[in-house]
Each structure stands twice: as structure tokens, then as C-alpha cells.
Design an enzyme around this catalytic site. Structure first.
Site, PDB file in Angstrom:
ATOM      1  N   LYS A  80       0.209 -12.828  -1.330  1.00 27.97           N
ATOM      2  CA  LYS A  80       0.322 -11.440  -1.802  1.00 27.97           C
ATOM      3  C   LYS A  80      -0.353 -11.310  -3.161  1.00 27.97           C
ATOM      4  CE  LYS A  80       3.905  -7.840  -2.397  1.00 27.97           C
ATOM      5  NZ  LYS A  80       5.363  -7.594  -2.476  1.00 27.97           N
ATOM      6  N   SER A 155       6.733  -3.463   0.085  1.00 28.41           N
ATOM      7  CA  SER A 155       5.410  -3.461  -0.470  1.00 28.41           C
ATOM      8  C   SER A 155       4.479  -4.517   0.121  1.00 28.41           C
ATOM      9  CB  SER A 155       5.486  -3.687  -1.986  1.00 28.41           C
ATOM     10  OG  SER A 155       6.019  -4.971  -2.259  1.00 28.41           O
ATOM     11  N   SER A 179      10.839  -5.981   0.212  1.00 23.90           N
ATOM     12  CA  SER A 179       9.383  -6.001   0.418  1.00 23.90           C
ATOM     13  C   SER A 179       8.871  -7.152   1.275  1.00 23.90           C
ATOM     14  CB  SER A 179       8.666  -6.033  -0.932  1.00 23.90           C
ATOM     15  OG  SER A 179       8.833  -4.803  -1.592  1.00 23.90           O
TER      16      SER A 179
END
Ligand SMILES: [Zn+2]
Lengths: 507, 501
Positions: A80, A155, A179
Site C-alpha cells: 500500500k 482505504s 481499511s
């Protein structure tokens, strides 16, 4: 070679160990797959083919020399874009960090590299991890591989979509309010938020320091456990890191996969089911609980009354911490620098203001304003102070519930993936996606989301969440693996086998 | 910059009572910074002692320096503070380019040390002391240092651009804050100065800081307010920043008393603000207005865990504290038999440790004091050095005195021995040897020299024979001249008198 991308990380590890394939072949297969489908999915913000292949070659050399660095040596991974990667751009999905190349690796990234995992690239996310859909990324949204018109969750939608679209066997996400788990649920993948402090936050660009936790994003529970053991463990560079051995999560996942849940006490959280949950999501969840009962678990209903305040609590603590964290983005030392229009010889303050105005998106500004307000003198006690008290109460509710149950379960997210744009103008509707996942972050306890099936009404994936007491991460793996085994059997194969073939344009 | 009207100090005090408050920032001398491993050495090339943590790069996290906590606790104990059994760091949020994270990691409502005091000896007030109450001493990190380029004044106003050196960012600081000090009246300026001086000595004794005001490792902010004389009220205060010498502390207090008195006397009211101190002109000027609305939005630092000093550990630190400077001075004065004035001069010259060392090396207290405060003080002054920076040790000085006591050199030669030591020619004994400075104690040679002097000065010799012993000086001088000073004048006198009476 494209079938290499259909293998689990554990399977790839086994084939690398036996010499059946090389890491270069596996890594190249995933890079090819990214080239093939990422134009449609947009899971990646940056792909590092060269670096990944160099790491793969090094892994192959270690394997050839009989000294692999870890069981996952040579298995590629996606990271990420909120984790600092030395020499690789790190944007956090924000314009304000466009072009920033960190001079150091996050501890998680350093551990991935030390264990020999080639880093394929950086995955898309909502700006500074603020969102549940990736629509707040400054670089455009990620698309759900199950339906490209829908959100992949957020997210960490990029990491989940990368794994769901077979662009990577493994990914690392971060979970501040769900997330990792919510994207897992809506993409039919597995996501784990470890115990707070279980995985180092050093190099994780903080959204909310007291809530953030990095963890595995994978297609199977065992893969998550294997990745967890690579990235987990005490880090002296993170003062909040837990100084204790990593729980034996791989062993727990293997044990759970054998269906061993007899006598386990499972608590269904009354406040996290029923009203507000999509019918198909609730139905798949109820069936999953039924499977646990059939396997010999003792299922009880538990009540955590303060959980109804979790969302409000979260949206005071998170913006408060975030408003302070994001102050450092001031155009002075790195990242974007915008000179104000029509100002001759602007002052540092004027440059800061212009840069922050242009560099941050609306959701980020919204939360900076919320957080600044919550911390202001005269309001501190009523907002931030009160939120911390409720947070303590939520922790007590968990403690009481764990007196009666070894693990707690709930649907991971209230709905399946919604359409891109559907909730963009309604922040509160967007926030409600994390209703069930937020309590774990507030209390610091571990949680996993595993696929529970496809909702009848839309044929889209839903997830079941398993929560355990702090430091008992092994329990979520054990129960998650048991559910995975039973459900996969019921489905007649992995859920992702039913996802559309992205290369044939029928998504 | 306009100079404001001031009232004379005497006039001001006729009408108003001053209230003082002092905030002192001390840079600790730990090897590494507060929250990272970077070096703290002063004077390095800009931005060479930095890392992701002290540059506040995205993702970096602080790790607390345990040595800094130990120093903070020791300072607190030396200031008679309570030590918190549990406390946290907080973020002080405000934007400034020299602060990498745009918040300062500090302590807010949970300082590690609180509720202490220090008895301050006020010079020029015989035996009088003032108890200054310490509200708190807390830990925080220093900011970077801005250099404003292109302006005439070196200040940000008018500068063309600014450079920031982050070497200082993250250096451990202890902020020591007093409670308001009242009732000092005309002593306020000297009390302020004496407090800072005594605090500096205390920190030096603890060995926790270099306490060099000129290098900024001890920085002082002076709070001052006035209230109508005898009213017992608290007036509006100003905070004069960066008053960085002892003399300036005294001057700044004196100036603010005069300035505020003029404002109040003219019917105006004092503005609560920070003020800049101007060393060159000795005045303060208005800085930014510091309203009560200034909001740092403090909240507990979530990247650090609470600090919970173990009670036994705190007690062990207390047990190993050095003797407080004030008590130590009283003890030494008694041991050495110095008068108050002699002691004050010794301390004032920065010679306490040097005299102590010289006495420890065998010299008599009065001799040790004499060497350091006269001969060596003069030389240090000539060379613009601190006494302690002269290249001579207390042991050297003690040895020089021993040579005098043994009769091997006289006072004049002893000064030449010191010259040699200061010139790097070796130990006192080596200098005596190399320069051939020992007095001539060969009785035969001395006797011959006396005979020659008598022969050369028959008139003088006659006067002595007649009983005018005072005339002996001329013959002694003649002998010393012959011997190029290397004779014991006392012995020469004896010989002259033996031969002529
Ligand atoms: Zn540093």
C-alpha cells in the site's frame, strides 16, 4: 505461465522450494498480469518491474544456494502506498506527496525485503487512507475486479483489488477503521488487522497513530498468516510496538483449516448485526455462524452497548490525530510546492497555504477541520476528551464480551460493493461502511475478514469478521481458516473462481 | 524601531511592585537527540546531523532517549521537585518552518517534574536569600534554527530568503518554569540574574548540560509585570524572549520595569505580548501579540508510550545527587576560612573549582586564592580567556606555591615559572630546570656577592655599621642585581647584616 498468478502464496513458496518454478518466472507472471488488467482495475499507483525482478533473481540465487531467507523468499508482494519505500515513490494517494521518494524503508517493507519478497509496486488508496472506496485517491479510483463499475472498498482498495485480480498473491494494507477488512469483504479476499502494536508502524505515514495497524491482504487465511509472521514482531523504532513474540498464526491457520473449532466459544455481537445490514450480507453471515455451530462451536449472543457510539468516537479521535499528523506537509522540505497566484515574493506562510490548498483533497480538508475543531481549547473536553472516555468504555465492552466468548463475529461491512460515485457526496453514508470494523481499532484488538459468499441480491462478495482479544491473533486465524475450509467446501471451490475473467472483457 | 519612553528605576519602584517569572530552556548534553540517534555535537555543518525522525519525514516515529529522562529527573530532584509517577508527552501544534513536523513534542499538563523550589542567594544583600518556587520542569525537543538571509537585521522582516539548519531540531530540552516571584522590589533585576546564575551552576554541577548561554544551550525568557505598589495584585505581563546572558537578564528586567511603568503611568495598559531583547541597545521591542486565544491544540503524543519512572530508581538518583552549589559554597568558605567578600570574589571570578583543586593539590587556601584571583586572573583578562581556559592546572599552581614554600624560587621567579607553564614549556619543575630559575642557595657564592656589594658601596656599608639598618635595602638590591634575581632576598639581608653589624 499465467496460471502462476492463480496460485496461493503458500503454493508458490512450495514450488519455489522444490525448484519447480523460479521467482523470476513468478514475478514476471504477475508483472504480465498487471500489464494485462491494471489498466482496467487501477490497483497500482507505481509498478517497479525492474526492482521486483532484481529481488526475484536474488531470491532464486538464495534458493539455488539452499539458503532461502524465509518460506516466502521469492514470492512477490504489493505494498500500500502509505508505507515508505526507499527509492520508490510514496504518495499516500495524495497530490501533496507527488514525486516524493523516501530515503528510507518502513520497517514492514524492510522486513519484506529481508525475507526475500520482491515488491511489485505500490497500491492505490484513498488519500492518506481517508475513505472506504479509493475514490478519494488523487490519482483516480481503483475498480472492483468483481464489477469494474463498483468500488473495491477503502482505504486499501488497491491492495485488495490487486490480490482479487491476481495481480499479486500477497499485499500489505493498513487498517485504521477497517481499511484492510472492508476492502477484503467487498472483493472476496482475506484481510487481517493484527493487534495494535503487533506490526511496526515505523514508516507507515500516519493517519491516526493510535488506530493505525498494518496487516496482510491475501486470498487465503494461510497466506495471511505466512505474511503476518514476516512483517510482525517487536520493532525498537516504534515505541508502541508490542515487545512479545508474534503469536503462532501459521500454526493456528493450519489447525483451523482442519475444521478444529469444537468447544470454541463464539460471540455474535448484537449491536453489529441486523438493522442497517444488507439482507444478502446478513444471510451469508448467519449461514457462516451456522457452520461454526455445526462444527461444534458454542455460539452465544453478546451485547456491547457502547459500540453504537464507536463511529462518533472514531470520527473525533481520528481527525484530531490526523489534523496534527498532516501539518508536516507544508512544502518546506519535500513534496508539492505551490506558489500563490499573483503574489510577489511570497512568504513561507503564503506558500504553505497555497500548497495545502492545492495539495489536499476535500475529504482530507474536511477531517483536518474536524480534528482542529475537536482539539481546540474550549472544545477539547467536550469532543476529544469525551471521545477518549467512550473509547475506554468500548474497551471495557470488549473485555466483558471476551469473558463470555473466545472470539466475536459480525458481518465485516454492512453492504456489498456500491457503485463508484454513489456515496461520494454523502460523507456520513461513506463513514457507515466501517460501522462494524471500527470498534476493533478503538480497542486495539485483532480482526480478520474472510469471504462469506455472494449476496443473493447482487451476486457480489460479502465478508465475515472474526475478532479476538489483544495478542490473541492466533484465534482469528484459527476461526477464519475453519470458516474458509467449510465455506470453500460448500461453494465447491474458492469464491474468487467465480469472479469475472478480466482479460475477456466480461466484467 | 522606536524607543519607548521609560521611567527611571527609582520612580518606577516608587509607584509599582514588579513580579518576575523566568522560563529557562536547557539543552541537555546527551550524546544523541531526544527522539532519534542523531548526534548533538555543537557547530557541525548545517543539516549533517539529521535523520527521518528529526526531519519529521512522513512515517518516521520517535523513540525516547532514556538518558534525557534521567537528566530531567535529576534536574527535578536538584530543584526539590516532585517527580511524576506517570506522565506523557503532548503535541504542541503550530506552524513554523524551523519545526519539521509543525508540532513540537513537549509536555503539557503532565510535566515530569513539578512543585519545586530553589533558594537564591542575592548578591549585595548580606546573607539574604529569596526562595524561587519552581512550577514545573518538563521535557521537550528543540526546533531547527532559521537563518534569514538578505535583510539588514538578520531578522525575518526584510529578509530575502531563509535557510533552516535542522541539526538542532530534536535536541533534548528541559524547560524550567518558575512561579511568579513577588516582593523582590528593587532587587528584582539582581534576583533574576542570581536565579539564572545559580541555576546554571546547579546544572553544571549535575553535569547535564554545557550551560553555555552564548551557544544557546541555556536560554532565558523573562516574564515581567507591574502592579500598583502595595496592591498585591498581578498585572499584565510581557514575555521577553531569548535573553541570553546573565547581564542581559538583569538589564532586561530593569528595562521592562521602566518601560511598563511609563506605559502605566501615562494611563495606558501593558499589552500581553512577547518582546524581543536587543543586546546592543539594551531595550526590548514588541514581538507578536500573545493573546489568550493562542491555541496550541495540545493532545497526548500517540506515538510515544507514557513515562513511569520507577520510584526506587528515582530514589537512587536522588541519593547520588551532587551537593547543591549553595551548600557546597558555605562548606568550602568555612573550610577555607575565606571572608564573605573573598568567597564572593572567588565565585564571581569563576575560580571556585580551580581554587578547590589547587587546595586539594596541597596549597594553602589563601595562596591558592591569591594566584588565581590576581596573577592568573590578570593574564586571563589580558588574553580574553576564561580562567578555566588558561593552559595551567590547579596542580601546577599548587606546585608553584610549593616551590616558593620550599625556598627554591621567590615570588618574582614564581611568576616566571607560571609564564613558562602558560607558554607550554612543561611542568613547573621542568620550567625551573630549563629556564634555570632556582634561587642561588650556594652560601659561598652569595657571600662573595655580598662582599662585592659592600666593597662597591662603602658609603652605604658605613651607614649600616652606624646602625641605620634601613639602608640595607640598597645593598640587597645590588646583590640581587648581581645574581640576576635568582637569590633569596631574605638570606641576602641576613648575610649583609651579619657582615656589617
Ligand atoms: Zn535524527
Amino acid at each position: 505461465m499465467s496460471d502462476l498468478t492463480r496460485l496461493t502464496a503458500a503454493e508458490i513458496g512450495a514450488r519455489l522450494a522444490s525448484g519447480a518454478v523460479s521467482s523470476v518466472e513468478v514475478t514476471q507472471a504477475h508483472l504480465d498480469r498487471i500489464g494485462e488488467v491494471d489498466g482496467a482495475v487501477h490497483a497500482f499507483l507505481h509498478v517497479d518491474a525492474e526492482g521486483a525482478l532484481a529481488a526475484a533473481r536474488a531470491a532464486d540465487e538464495r534458493r539455488a544456494a539452499g539458503s532461502p531467507a524465509s518460506p516466502l523468499d521469492g514470492v512477490p508482494v504489493a505494498v500500500k502506498d502509505v508505507l515508505a519505500t526507499k527509492g520508490l515513490p510514496t504518495t499516500c494517494g495524495s497530490r501533496i506527496l507527488e514525486g516524493w521518494v523516501p530515503p528510507y524503508d518502513a520497517t514492514v517493507v524492510a522486513r519484506l525485503r529481508a525475507a526475500g519478497l520482491p515488491v511489485l509496486g505500490k497500491t492505490n488508496m484513498d488519500e492518506f487512507a481517508m475513505g472506504s472506496s479509493t475514490e478519494h485517491s488523487a490519482y483516480g479510483p481503483t475498480h472492483n475486479p468483481w464489477d469494474l463499475d463498483r468500488i473495491p472498498g477503502g482505504s486499501g482498495g488497491g491492495s485488495a483489488a490487486a490480490v482479487a485480480a491476481f495481480e499479486a498473491p500477497l499485499a500489505v494494507g493498513t487498517d485504521t477503521g477497517g481499511s484492510i477488512r472492508q476492502p477484503g469483504a467487498v472483493t472476496g479476499t482475506v484481510g487481517v488487522k493484527p493487534t495494535y502494536g503487533g506490526v511496526s508502524r515505523y514508516g507507515l505515514v500516519a493517519l491516526a497513530n493510535s488506530l493505525d495497524q498494518a496487516g496482510p491482504v491475501t486470498r487465503t487465511v494461510l497466506d495471511a498468516a505466512l505474511l503476518h509472521e514476516v512483517i510482525g514482531g517487536h520493532d525498537p523504532a516504534d515505541s508502541t510496538s508490542v515487545d512479545a513474540p508474534v503469536p503462532s498464526v501459521v500454526e493456528a491457520a493450519r489447525r483451523g483449516a482442519d475444521g478444529d473449532v469444537a468447544g470454541l466459544r463464539v460471540g455474535v455481537v448484537r449491536e453489529l448485526t441486523g438493522e442497517g445490514y444488507q439482507a444478502g450480507v446478513q444471510q451469508r453471515f448467519d449461514e457462516a455462524v451456522e457452520l461454526l455451530v455445526e462444527a461444534g462451536a458454542d455460539v452465544v449472543e453478546v451485547s456491547c452497548p457502547t459500540f453504537v457510539h464507536a463511529l462518533a468516537t472514531y470520527y473525533l479521535i481520528l481527525p484530531a490525530e490526523a489534523s496534527s499528523n498532516l501539518a508536516k506537509f507544508d512544502a518546506m522540505r519535500y513534496g508539492l510546492r505551490v506558489l500563490p497566484d499573483g503574489v510577489d515574493a511570497p512568504s513561507a506562510e503564503e506558500v504553505m497555504r497555497a500548497t495545502r490548498d492545492k495539495g489536499f483533497g476535500d475529504e482530507v480538508k474536511r477531517r483536518i477541520i474536524l480534528g482542529t475543531y475537536a482539539l481546540s481549547s474550549g472544545y477539547f473536553d467536550a469532543y476529544y476528551g469525551k471521545a477518549q472516555k467512550v473509547r475506554t468504555l468500548i474497551g471495557r465492552d470488549f473485555a466483558a464480551a471476551f469473558e463470555r466468548a473466545d472470539v466475536l463475529v459480525s458481518p465485516t461491512a454492512p453492504t456489498t460493493a456500491f457503485r463508484l460515485g454513489e456515496k461520494l457526496d454523502d460523507p456520513v453514508a461513506m463513514y457507515l461502511n466501517d460501522l462494524a470494523t471500527i470498534p476493533a481499532n478503538l480497542a486495539g484488538v485483532p480482526g480478520i475478514s474472510v469471504p462469506s459468499g455472494l449476496a443473493d441480491e447482487d451476486g457480489l462478495p460479502a465478508g465475515v469478521q472474526v475478532l479476538a482479544p489483544a495478542l490473541a491473533d492466533d484465534r482469528v486465524y484459527r476461526v477464519g481458516a475453519a470458516l474458509e475450509t467449510m465455506l470453500t467446501k460448500a461453494w465447491g471451490g474458492p469464491l474468487l473462481d467465480r469472479a469475472p475473467d478480466l482479460t475477456r472483457g466480461d466484467a | 524601531m522606536t524607543t519607548e519612553r521609560t521611567l527611571s528605576f527609582t520612580e518606577a519602584l516608587e509607584r509599582f511592585d514588579p513580579t518576575l517569572g523566568l522560563e529557562v530552556h536547557v539543552e541537555l548534553n546527551t550524546a544523541s537527540k531526544m527522539f532519534c540517534g542523531c548526534s548533538t555535537v555543537f557547530g557541525a555543518e548545517p543539516n549533517t546531523q539529521v535523520c527521518p525522525v528529526c526531519l519529521g519525514l512522513p512515517g518516521a516515529m520517535p523513540v525516547l532517549n532514556a538518558k534525557a529522562v534521567e537528566s530531567a529527573v535529576r534536574i527535578g530532584l536538584a530543584l526539590n521537585c516532585d517527580i511524576a509517577s506517570w506522565c506523557r508527552f503532548a503535541r504542541k501544534n503550530y506552524f513554523y518552518p524551523d519545526m519539521p513536523k509543525n508540532f513540537q513534542t513537549s509536555q503539557y499538563d503532565e510535566p515530569i517534574c513539578f512543585d519545586g523550589w530553589m533558594d537564591v542567594t542575592v548578591p549585595d544583600a548580606e546573607g539574604q536569600s529569596v526562595r524561587v518556587e519552581i512550577e514545573r520542569a518538563h521535557m521537550e525537543e528543540d526546533t531547527g534554527k532559521s537563518l534569514h538571509v538578505g535583510g539588514a537585521t538578520g531578522r525575518i522582516h526584510g529578509a530575502d530568503h531563509s535557510l533552516v539548519d535542522y541539526n538542532r531540531a530534536g535536541i533534548p530540552l528541559i524547560e524550567i518554569v518558575t512561579r511568579p516571584v513577588t516582593g523582590t522590589r528593587e532587587s528584582a533585576p539582581v534576583v533574576a540574574r542570581a536565579y539564572v546564575a545559580q541555576l546554571r551552576d546547579l546544572l553544571l554541577g549535575l553535569g547535564v548540560s554545557d550551560v553555555r548561554m552564548e551557544q544557546g544551550s541555556l536560554r532565558c525568557d523573562v516574564n515581567l509585570s507591574l502592579s500598583p505598589a502595595g496592591s498585591g495584585l498581578l498585572g499584565t505581563r510581557t514575555e521577553t524572549k531569548n535573553v541570553n546572558s546573565l547581564r542581559s537578564v538583569e538589564r532586561a528586567v530593569r528595562y521592562e520595569i521602566g518601560r511598563q511603568a511609563a506605559v502605566l503611568d501615562g494611563g495606558g495598559s501593558v499589552v500581553q505580548e512577547t518582546r524581543h531583547w536587543h543586546e546592543d541597545t539594551g531595550i526590548t521591542t514588541s514581538g507578536r501579540e500573545k493573546s489568550d486565544a493562542e491555541d496550541y491544540r495540545y493532545f497526548p503524543e500517540p506515538d510515544l508510550v507514557p513515562i513511569a519512572p520507577d520510584a526506587d530508581w528515582v530514589e537512587s538518583l536522588r541519593a547520588r545527587l551532587p551537593e547543591p552549589p549553595r551548600e557546597r559554597r558555605a562548606r568550602l568558605q568555612e573550610d577555607w576560612g575565606f571572608s564573605d567578600l573573598e568567597m564572593r570574589d572567588t565565585v564571581g571570578a569563576g575560580a571556585l573549582e580551580l581554587v578547590e583543586g589547587t587546595i586539594a593539590a596541597g596549597a594553602a587556601p589563601s595562596a591558592a586564592r591569591k594566584w588565581w584571583l590576581s596573577e592568573l586572573a590578570r593574564r586571563a583578562n589580558e588574553q580574553g580567556l576564561e580562567l578555566g581556559d588558561l593552559p595551567v592546572t590547579p596542580a601546577d599552581v599548587a606546585r608553584v606555591q610549593a616551590l616558593v614554600d620550599e625556598g627554591r624560587v621567590n615570588d618574582k621567579l614564581a611568576r616566571q615559572v607560571l609564564d613558562g607553564v602558560l607558554a607550554g614549556e612543561g611542568t613547573p619543575d621542568e620550567v625551573v630546570e630549563r629556564r634555570g630559575l632556582a634561587v642561588v642557595s650556594d652560601e659561598g657564592a652569595l657571600s662573595e656577592a655580598v662582599d662585592r656589594a659592600i666593597a662597591a658601596n662603602p658609603d652605604v656599608a658605613d651607614k649600616i655599621r652606624e646602625g641605620k639598618v634601613a639602608a640595607a635595602g640598597a645593598l640587597i638590591g645590588a646583590v640581587m642585581k648581581q645574581m640576576r634575581g635568582q637569590a633569596d632576598a631574605g638570606r641576602v639581608r641576613e648575610l649583609v647584616l651579619e657582615k656589617l653589624t
